[in-house]
Write a protein that holds these residues in place. Sequence first.
Motif, PDB file in Angstrom:
ATOM      1  N   ILE A  52       0.716  -1.200  -0.069  1.00 35.27           N
ATOM      2  CA  ILE A  52       0.080   0.039   0.225  1.00 35.27           C
ATOM      3  C   ILE A  52       0.824   1.288   0.034  1.00 35.27           C
ATOM      4  N   GLU A  53       2.113   1.281   0.512  1.00 33.74           N
ATOM      5  CA  GLU A  53       3.003   2.313   0.532  1.00 33.74           C
ATOM      6  C   GLU A  53       3.527   2.744  -0.634  1.00 33.74           C
ATOM      7  N   ASN A  54       3.196   1.731  -1.699  1.00 34.84           N
ATOM      8  CA  ASN A  54       3.576   2.021  -2.992  1.00 34.84           C
ATOM      9  C   ASN A  54       2.733   3.075  -3.679  1.00 34.84           C
ATOM     10  N   GLN A  55       1.620   3.374  -3.362  1.00 33.22           N
ATOM     11  CA  GLN A  55       0.478   3.985  -3.859  1.00 33.22           C
ATOM     12  C   GLN A  55       0.850   5.553  -3.707  1.00 33.22           C
ATOM     13  N   PRO A  56       0.460   6.419  -4.633  1.00 27.94           N
ATOM     14  CA  PRO A  56       0.630   7.864  -4.438  1.00 27.94           C
ATOM     15  C   PRO A  56      -0.022   8.214  -3.121  1.00 27.94           C
ATOM     16  N   PHE A  57       0.543   9.530  -2.626  1.00 24.77           N
ATOM     17  CA  PHE A  57       0.261  10.296  -1.641  1.00 24.77           C
ATOM     18  C   PHE A  57       0.674   9.614  -0.232  1.00 24.77           C
ATOM     19  N   CYS A  58       0.757   8.199  -0.077  1.00 23.02           N
ATOM     20  CA  CYS A  58       0.960   7.308   0.995  1.00 23.02           C
ATOM     21  C   CYS A  58       2.258   7.589   1.725  1.00 23.02           C
ATOM     22  N   GLN A  59       2.051   8.213   2.914  1.00 16.39           N
ATOM     23  CA  GLN A  59       3.249   8.331   3.766  1.00 16.39           C
ATOM     24  C   GLN A  59       3.734   7.060   4.412  1.00 16.39           C
ATOM     25  N   SER A  60       2.661   6.409   5.109  1.00 16.00           N
ATOM     26  CA  SER A  60       2.894   5.316   5.982  1.00 16.00           C
ATOM     27  C   SER A  60       1.594   4.325   6.136  1.00 16.00           C
ATOM     28  N   VAL A  61       1.996   3.150   6.137  1.00 16.76           N
ATOM     29  CA  VAL A  61       0.900   2.244   6.741  1.00 16.76           C
ATOM     30  C   VAL A  61       1.515   1.443   7.909  1.00 16.76           C
ATOM     31  N   THR A  62       0.500   1.231   8.803  1.00 18.64           N
ATOM     32  CA  THR A  62       0.894   0.276   9.818  1.00 18.64           C
ATOM     33  C   THR A  62       0.042  -0.803  10.149  1.00 18.64           C
ATOM     34  N   VAL A  63       0.396  -2.205   9.963  1.00 15.05           N
ATOM     35  CA  VAL A  63      -0.583  -3.142  10.077  1.00 15.05           C
ATOM     36  C   VAL A  63       0.022  -4.100  11.111  1.00 15.05           C
ATOM     37  N   GLU A  64      -1.004  -4.258  11.992  1.00 12.71           N
ATOM     38  CA  GLU A  64      -0.701  -5.155  13.207  1.00 12.71           C
ATOM     39  C   GLU A  64      -1.342  -6.165  12.977  1.00 12.71           C
ATOM     40  N   VAL A  65      -1.075  -7.712  12.873  1.00 11.55           N
ATOM     41  CA  VAL A  65      -2.238  -8.802  12.991  1.00 11.55           C
ATOM     42  C   VAL A  65      -2.064  -9.180  14.135  1.00 11.55           C
ATOM     43  N   LEU A  66      -3.058  -9.302  14.939  1.00 11.97           N
ATOM     44  CA  LEU A  66      -3.372  -9.693  16.089  1.00 11.97           C
ATOM     45  C   LEU A  66      -3.217 -11.197  16.364  1.00 11.97           C
ATOM     46  N   THR A  67      -2.008 -11.694  16.912  1.00 13.43           N
ATOM     47  CA  THR A  67      -1.607 -12.930  16.524  1.00 13.43           C
ATOM     48  C   THR A  67      -2.439 -13.756  17.761  1.00 13.43           C
ATOM     49  N   GLU A  68      -2.738 -13.227  18.988  1.00 10.91           N
ATOM     50  CA  GLU A  68      -3.618 -13.750  20.196  1.00 10.91           C
ATOM     51  C   GLU A  68      -4.850 -14.260  19.593  1.00 10.91           C
ATOM     52  N   LYS A  69      -5.614 -13.218  18.597  1.00 10.60           N
ATOM     53  CA  LYS A  69      -6.916 -13.503  18.055  1.00 10.60           C
ATOM     54  C   LYS A  69      -6.779 -14.694  17.273  1.00 10.60           C
ATOM     55  N   LEU A  70      -5.655 -14.653  16.474  1.00  8.53           N
ATOM     56  CA  LEU A  70      -5.519 -15.780  15.517  1.00  8.53           C
ATOM     57  C   LEU A  70      -5.220 -17.201  16.152  1.00  8.53           C
ATOM     58  N   GLU A  71      -4.651 -17.148  17.273  1.00  9.47           N
ATOM     59  CA  GLU A  71      -4.697 -18.459  17.709  1.00  9.47           C
ATOM     60  C   GLU A  71      -5.910 -18.973  18.396  1.00  9.47           C
ATOM     61  N   GLU A  72      -6.811 -17.880  18.852  1.00 17.31           N
ATOM     62  CA  GLU A  72      -8.057 -18.629  19.227  1.00 17.31           C
ATOM     63  C   GLU A  72      -9.104 -18.921  18.116  1.00 17.31           C
ATOM     64  N   GLU A  73      -8.667 -18.632  16.816  1.00 24.71           N
ATOM     65  CA  GLU A  73      -9.532 -19.180  15.852  1.00 24.71           C
ATOM     66  C   GLU A  73      -8.975 -20.309  14.916  1.00 24.71           C
ATOM     67  N   ILE A  74      -7.735 -20.748  15.259  1.00 23.26           N
ATOM     68  CA  ILE A  74      -6.870 -21.736  14.147  1.00 23.26           C
ATOM     69  C   ILE A  74      -7.647 -23.201  14.455  1.00 23.26           C
ATOM     70  N   ASP A  75      -7.923 -23.792  13.441  1.00 25.65           N
ATOM     71  CA  ASP A  75      -8.207 -25.225  13.655  1.00 25.65           C
ATOM     72  C   ASP A  75      -7.257 -26.155  13.101  1.00 25.65           C
ATOM     73  N   HIS A  76      -6.955 -25.774  11.941  1.00 22.63           N
ATOM     74  CA  HIS A  76      -5.946 -26.626  11.226  1.00 22.63           C
ATOM     75  C   HIS A  76      -4.425 -26.156  10.828  1.00 22.63           C
ATOM     76  N   GLY A  77      -4.129 -25.314  11.803  1.00 21.90           N
ATOM     77  CA  GLY A  77      -2.753 -24.580  11.520  1.00 21.90           C
ATOM     78  C   GLY A  77      -2.841 -23.163  10.951  1.00 21.90           C
ATOM     79  N   TYR A  78      -3.979 -22.810  10.238  1.00 20.96           N
ATOM     80  CA  TYR A  78      -4.147 -21.194  10.014  1.00 20.96           C
ATOM     81  C   TYR A  78      -5.456 -20.850   9.894  1.00 20.96           C
ATOM     82  N   THR A  79      -5.864 -19.543   9.541  1.00 21.37           N
ATOM     83  CA  THR A  79      -6.964 -19.266   9.352  1.00 21.37           C
ATOM     84  C   THR A  79      -6.966 -18.105   8.352  1.00 21.37           C
TER      85      THR A  79
END
Length: 119
Positions: A52-79
């Motif tokens: 997304i930072e490649n797009q015009p006018f974009c100064q910064s993008v911060t993404v945090e994937v919430l791993t604790e919530k992921l762990e609660e949802e995972i059945d088969h190694g991923y979600t």
Amino acid sequence: MTSDTNDSEPETSETACFEAGVKFGALYHQFAGTPVSPDSAASLARAMEESIENQPFCQSVTVEVLTEKLEEEIDHGYTELTGRFMEVEVVVEQDGVEVVAGMAMEDGYPLMEVESVRE
């Protein structure tokens, strides 16, 4: 598109807000549904930011994937990545106007919103 005598050009702050929305739409809809696990979360977050930072006018993008919530949802190694597993901030700067936009869950739905506009 027809012209009306009451029409006016958009303000710079309005176009900067629009650009922030474009960035969020691209980020969310490009990556929603991507298979993700706690082990791949950091690299996926970096890929999202860099893309997304490649797009015009974009100064910064911060993404945090919430791993604790992921762990609660995972059945088969991923979600699948959805808004409930992410915290995102996008900063756009256009012609001296800075827009900060964020994403938060509301009633089970990921809503993107403008958090601030600074000139």
